[in-house]
Design a protein around this motif. Structure first.
Motif, short mmCIF file in Angstrom:
data_model
loop_
_atom_site.label_atom_id
_atom_site.label_comp_id
_atom_site.label_asym_id
_atom_site.label_seq_id
_atom_site.Cartn_x
_atom_site.Cartn_y
_atom_site.Cartn_z
N LYS A 99 0.85 -1.19 0.00
CA LYS A 99 0.00 0.00 0.00
C LYS A 99 0.88 1.24 0.00
O LYS A 99 1.83 1.35 0.78
N THR A 112 -2.81 4.06 -3.23
CA THR A 112 -2.85 3.11 -4.34
C THR A 112 -2.23 1.82 -3.83
O THR A 112 -1.46 1.82 -2.86
N VAL A 123 -2.55 -3.18 -10.15
CA VAL A 123 -2.56 -1.94 -9.40
C VAL A 123 -4.01 -1.55 -9.15
O VAL A 123 -4.81 -1.46 -10.09
N CYS A 124 -4.33 -1.30 -7.89
CA CYS A 124 -5.64 -0.76 -7.52
C CYS A 124 -5.50 0.75 -7.47
O CYS A 124 -4.80 1.30 -6.61
N VAL A 125 -6.15 1.44 -8.41
CA VAL A 125 -5.94 2.85 -8.65
C VAL A 125 -7.05 3.69 -8.05
O VAL A 125 -8.23 3.32 -8.10
N SER A 126 -6.69 4.84 -7.49
CA SER A 126 -7.67 5.82 -7.01
C SER A 126 -7.99 6.81 -8.12
O SER A 126 -7.15 7.11 -8.97
N GLN A 157 0.18 6.73 -10.52
CA GLN A 157 0.04 5.64 -9.56
C GLN A 157 0.55 4.33 -10.14
O GLN A 157 1.24 3.56 -9.47
N GLY A 176 -9.83 1.91 -6.19
CA GLY A 176 -9.26 2.61 -5.05
C GLY A 176 -10.18 3.69 -4.55
O GLY A 176 -11.41 3.59 -4.63
#
Length: 358
Positions: A99, A112, A123-126, A157, A176
């Protein structure tokens, strides 16, 4: 720690010039746009390709990093912003999930997450600083909303995770912080940049939304190849309204109609996300009700056992309850997968992201 204002209203985009930035950063621009930019600075056109390669393949953070450029020009252009964020904090979970808290140019903090596995790096993107949707089970929504992310802040990110892991990112999920369809212009631009310039296939990207009236239809018009994941989290309108305040302006039946329209326009199935909350929406009757809504739908259901947050006292369902829910859906010919979130021990799992340092 970022201070985030409370707001339950759908936001309007905040433009770069409104945040005091003289001109947009270079990250997010295409090869053609970068070539035009270097030529406008009096440099030969071939430096556009050099800039493009150093920005997207080498991960340059400033023009000073691009050693193929003349030293005098680099010094003269020292104030040019490439659009890279600063690493504010980094934490590694026991399962290898990482994280990142990233500090943006205006001091705001976003999260992210890098999620490695044997064959991929996701990738977990905001998409926003905070989130205005205020879903009752989500840590991000509890913090309120500050602003939309610019295109370069989204792309950054992915480059940050890629650089830190030392390997190419293969998959991206817009799951995200924030509601992507409230920032649809910048999110679509970021998807196109990540595909065109970073080299990640659109079919390896997933965009998650709780639903914003008319925006799913607008997304369909973009004719992207991404997977649309719609967060239902309830099998009926009263229950959904309890969990998702914005459901009052976007009833379940209307949302599902727009999803059907999306399938007709794009030819792509919709994934429906459903967080299982013990004793609330995890009963076989809920599964039967959900199946009735999705009958004849080109769709897939992702069941997500609840990930606890300190701001809410919902409980994770038992494994028996999860199995019963799956069995009920499968008996009604609904495609379903149970998705266990990664990074749970470091608050990096689905619904746990907040712009604060542990």
């Amino acid at each position: 720690m970022a201070v985030i204002s409370q707001s339950n209203q759908f936001p309007t985009p905040v433009l770069a010039e409104e945040r005091g930035l003289s001109e947009p950063p270079l990250l997010g621009k295409s090869l053609e746009e970068l070539t035009e930019w270097v030529q406008a600075q009096g440099q030969p056109g071939y430096r556009g390709k050099q800039l493009y390669q150093w920005l997207y393949q080498q991960g340059a953070r400033s023009l000073q990093d691009i050693t193929v450029f003349p030293k005098a020009w680099r010094q003269a252009m020292e104030a040019v912003d490439l659009g890279r964020s600063a690493l504010h904090h980094r934490v590694v979970a026991s399962d290898g999930t990482v994280k990142y808290l990233l500090k943006l140019a205006d001091g705001q903090i976003i999260e992210t997450v890098g999620i490695p596995s044997a064959k991929r790096l996701t990738v977990c993107v905001s998409s926003q600083v905070g989130c205005p949707m205020a879903c009752d089970f989500c840590a991000t929504g509890k913090g309120g909303f500050m602003r939309n992310l610019a295109t370069h802040e989204i792309v950054d990110q992915v480059l940050t995770v890629q650089e830190d892991f030392g390997q190419r990112v293969s998959h991206i999920v817009f799951m995200g912080m924030g509601e992507p369809l409230l920032n649809v212009t910048n999110v679509v631009a970021a998807i196109r940049c990540l595909n065109r310039d970073v080299g990640i296939g659109q079919r390896a990207m997933t965009l998650s939304t709780v639903g914003v009236p008319g925006r799913i239809r607008a997304l369909a018009a973009e004719q992207l190849q991404v997977t649309l994941a719609v967060s239902l989290h309830a099998s009926n309108q009263p229950q959904r309204l309890q969990l998702i305040p914005s459901a009052g302006a976007y009833p379940l039946a209307v949302l599902l109609d727009e999803c059907r329209e999306y399938v007709q326009i794009t030819g792509r199935r919709v994934t429906f996300e459903y967080i299982l909350l013990a004793g609330l929406n995890d009963q076989p009757a809920n599964a039967a009700e959900l199946a009735q809504h999705l009958r004849g739908f080109q769709s897939h259901v992702n069941l997500i056992p609840y990930n606890p947050i300190s701001e809410a006292d919902y409980q994770r369902p038992s494994e028996a309850s999860i199995r019963n829910f799956v069995n009920e859906l499968e008996s009604r010919r609904i495609a379903v997968t149970v998705r266990y979130s990664r990074g749970l021990d470091e608050n990096a799992a689905c619904g746990q992201l907040r712009a604060s340092q542990p």
